[in-house]
Every structure is written in structure tokens, then in C-alpha cells.
Design an enzyme around this catalytic site. Structure first.
Site, PDB file in Angstrom:
ATOM      1  N   SER A  21       0.780  -1.373  -0.067  1.00  0.00           N
ATOM      2  CA  SER A  21      -0.214  -0.094   0.073  1.00  0.00           C
ATOM      3  C   SER A  21       0.682   1.292  -0.032  1.00  0.00           C
ATOM      4  O   SER A  21       0.387   2.346  -0.613  1.00  0.00           O
ATOM      5  CB  SER A  21      -1.080  -0.010   1.070  1.00  0.00           C
ATOM      6  OG  SER A  21      -1.719  -1.205   1.279  1.00  0.00           O
ATOM      7  N   ARG A  44       0.552   7.777   5.971  1.00  0.00           N
ATOM      8  CA  ARG A  44      -0.329   7.098   6.660  1.00  0.00           C
ATOM      9  C   ARG A  44      -1.737   7.570   6.850  1.00  0.00           C
ATOM     10  O   ARG A  44      -2.774   6.718   6.882  1.00  0.00           O
ATOM     11  CB  ARG A  44      -0.124   6.695   7.956  1.00  0.00           C
ATOM     12  CG  ARG A  44      -0.484   5.637   8.862  1.00  0.00           C
ATOM     13  CD  ARG A  44       0.538   5.241  10.312  1.00  0.00           C
ATOM     14  NE  ARG A  44       1.625   4.417   9.791  1.00  0.00           N
ATOM     15  CZ  ARG A  44       1.743   3.113   9.593  1.00  0.00           C
ATOM     16  NH1 ARG A  44       0.522   2.569   9.850  1.00  0.00           N
ATOM     17  NH2 ARG A  44       2.768   2.452   9.026  1.00  0.00           N
ATOM     18  N   HIS A  47      -3.192   6.337   3.560  1.00  0.00           N
ATOM     19  CA  HIS A  47      -3.316   4.632   3.765  1.00  0.00           C
ATOM     20  C   HIS A  47      -4.801   4.358   4.568  1.00  0.00           C
ATOM     21  O   HIS A  47      -5.200   3.610   4.104  1.00  0.00           O
ATOM     22  CB  HIS A  47      -2.331   4.214   4.507  1.00  0.00           C
ATOM     23  CG  HIS A  47      -2.367   2.727   4.747  1.00  0.00           C
ATOM     24  ND1 HIS A  47      -2.465   2.248   6.150  1.00  0.00           N
ATOM     25  CD2 HIS A  47      -2.246   1.477   3.959  1.00  0.00           C
ATOM     26  CE1 HIS A  47      -2.219   0.956   6.152  1.00  0.00           C
ATOM     27  NE2 HIS A  47      -2.319   0.443   4.773  1.00  0.00           N
TER      28      HIS A  47
END
Lengths: 215, 215
Positions: A21, A44, A47
Site C-alpha cells: 500500500s 499513513r 493509507h
């Protein structure tokens, strides 16, 4: 020769999924001006949301990442606005540094005081939090009113957070509250616009505690 | 005459904020083909994400809303994939119907079995869930592997959920798992693409329990 590109085996190991990812995010993010220190947090957040627009809307005070890492490493409290953020934060990783998560919105005294003052629990929770968590990280993913109250308390000299993560989501006051935060000269991570929420607030907090562990 | 449009008083009452937010969503959503029954769920997903693209990416099996309302009203279990979803769901409203939320991913037997089989806890949690929550609502906001496992169990005749809310987020397998779900002839609420997550899964669940109360 023919490639059967529709065959995609399912990756089942979480670590592999996460690594892949992050690779995709790196490939697709395009131009940005985040620093090397800020980028893991942006990554993040993307993500957790699969939303590049949201990730790229992040705004960092120049001291934000360092201040967040320092607060965690010195075991300061992490105050969050709702249980959902608390449930998502990696509490075991914070505990390694002696840090832990507090949420005040359902405390009996907060509920009673909000009723008495005819105001929101989010506001009263912030007033309690600033007394108990000086130098801590204040992470707000939902209530703009909580963020506005925190800003007010800072301006009045009644609050000194180590870092503010201000990412409330919504159509009323959310964007405005974040604009107010971005005007302050205190360590903050926030974003422009309506988007935000519990999931991205958790992502930012977990990215910070990972940095505290690694950097 | 001059209007000072920059003066915006902060609305502090949560009910007012919510009503105004829904009004803005109605004004801005533009064309769509959701039914009157589906729209409150779309609206609440947009409210929670401030993301019209995400809201408009929702896909409903024709029986989905009715099946979800029926499951809640008959007190079936609501299985969720992670604690964060559990923390966000209005459990008091579900309790009125005798329904409650279950999350299996941190159960000791699930952790042990996942280690033994060298697979993910999300997958093992689904295997446990289908045995304990027949006819219940299965809401997955995170792990595509959990959704893929649930689909497999349904195809093998080992699972009969009342409704599946499949909204995992991410770059690896999330979109694909939701495409697989949308092929099934079982009641589902899902969406197209990478976006999703805990916040919107909670929004969909809370919208459904509100409908169970009101409609």
C-alpha cells in the site's frame, strides 16, 4: 505471448499489504512539498482514507512532528475527543513510553457540567482536559466545537498542549475551526477543508508513535 | 448597504449542526439515483466523511435497507471487524431492539487459531462470527481479507448474514473484495473503489438503526 493480468492472488499477510500500500501511495502521490519528517504522517493518513486529496490537504506547524515525538517519548497524555479515536490508537505502543490515551466526553462530571451550562460535552471535556494533560497531545477528529474551545483556552493562556492534531470533519464549522488553528503559533497538525475524522486522526497518532519508536 | 458576511456565529448545539449539515448535503449532492429508502444512509455516510464522491460510490442490493432494518428490529447481532467500529456504533439504540455489537478479532481463541493456521485474525474472526451470528448484520470497514472470507463462506453455504455492510478501505484488495460482494445475491451495502473505512461503516450502521426506530 499473453499475460493473464486479471489473476490477482489475495495477499493475506497484513505486513505485506501495508508495504504494498505504501509503495502504491509513493507511486501515485505526485508532487508535494511535505518534508521527510512530515511525509510518514501524510502517507499513513492516505493509507487510512485512500484519499490523496485529504492527505495532501494536511498542514503542519514547522515544530509539529518533533513536538509530537517529544511528547510521546516523555510519556505525556494523549487526549482524544471521542471513544472511536481511542479505540483505534495503538495504545500498547504509547504505553512503552509511559504515555496513554484519555477521553473525557463521557465522564459523569463532564456530562453534568454540560447540562448545567447548557453547552456541549465536547466543550466541557476540553476544559477538563487542559487541566489534566498539560504538554500532552490533543487530538480532535470530530467536534469543531472542541477544537474552537481549545483554541480559545490557548489564547487565554489556560492551555499549553505539546501538539494539537485538529482534524474535525464536517459541513458546519469544521473547516473554519481548522483555519483558526492554523493561525496559531503552537505545534499543530491540521488540514484545509471539510474532510477529516476519527480514522485519519488515528492514522496521524499512530504514525507519530511509530516515529517515536523508530527515529 | 453593506453586508458583513464574514461574521459567522458558531453553532454549538449538536442537533442544529446536524440539521444544517444535512441541509447542505441535500443542496450540494446533485444528481443521483438512490431510492428514498437508501438516501438516509448515503446522507449519513457523506455527513461522516464530508466526501460526496464516497457517498455517491455506494451500492445497494435491492433488499439491503429492508433487510438491515428487519435484522435490527428482530434483535440480531451486529458483527463488526474492529473495535473502532464498535466504539462508534450507537449501542444504546441497538439495545432497544435487543441487538448488540460483537467483535471477535481480539478473542483469545481467534488469536491462537490464526497463529496455528498462519493466517490473519480477521479471517479466523469471520469463521467464528458466522457460527455465532446467523442472520445478523456483518459490517466490515477495514480488512478486505475478512470480507473475502465472508464471501467464500456464503458461497460454500456456511454463512447466512441478514445484511453485509462491506466498506473496507485501502490500496490492496479493498476495491476487489467489494466488487466480489456486489456480485452476490444477498443483501449488501458496499461501494466502488478504494475508499471506505471505520467512520463510514459506523455511519451506515447508525443510519440503519435510526431507520429501524423511525420508519
Amino acid at each position: 505471448m499473453e499475460f493473464h493480468t486479471t489473476f490477482r492472488p489475495v495477499t493475506v499477510q497484513p505486513e505485506q499489504i501495508e508495504a504494498r500500500s505504501f509503495q502504491i501511495i509513493d507511486e501515485e502521490i505526485g508532487e508535494h512539498s511535505f518534508t521527510a519528517e512530515q511525509y510518514p504522517i501524510v502517507q499513513r493518513v492516505i493509507h487510512a482514507s485512500a484519499d490523496f486529496e485529504l492527505g495532501k490537504s494536511l498542514l503542519f506547524h514547522p515544530d509539529a512532528v518533533r513536538a509530537g515525538i517529544d511528547a510521546i517519548r516523555s510519556g505525556k497524555l494523549v487526549v482524544v475527543d471521542v471513544q472511536m479515536v481511542q479505540a483505534g490508537v495503538n495504545q500498547a505502543r504509547l504505553a512503552k513510553f509511559g504515555s496513554s490515551v484519555r477521553v473525557y466526553i463521557s465522564d459523569e462530571d463532564v456530562i453534568a457540567e454540560a447540562k448545567r451550562l447548557n453547552t456541549t460535552r465536547a466543550i466541557v471535556a476540553m476544559r477538563k482536559a487542559v487541566k489534566e494533560a498539560e504538554g500532552g497531545i490533543f487530538a480532535i477528529g470530530n467536534a469543531p466545537t472542541a477544537l474552537l474551545e481549545l483554541i480559545r483556552l490557548i489564547k487565554e493562556g489556560k492551555a499549553r498542549p505539546g501538539l494539537i492534531i485538529g482534524l474535525p470533519v464536517g459541513f458546519v464549522s469544521a473547516a473554519e475551526s481548522k483555519e483558526e488553528l492554523a493561525k496559531l503559533d503552537v505545534p499543530f497538525i491540521t488540514n484545509r477543508g471539510r474532510k477529516g475524522g476519527s480514522t485519519v486522526t488515528v492514522a496521524a497518532l499512530n504514525a507519530l508513535s511509530l516515529l517515536a519508536e523508530r527515529v
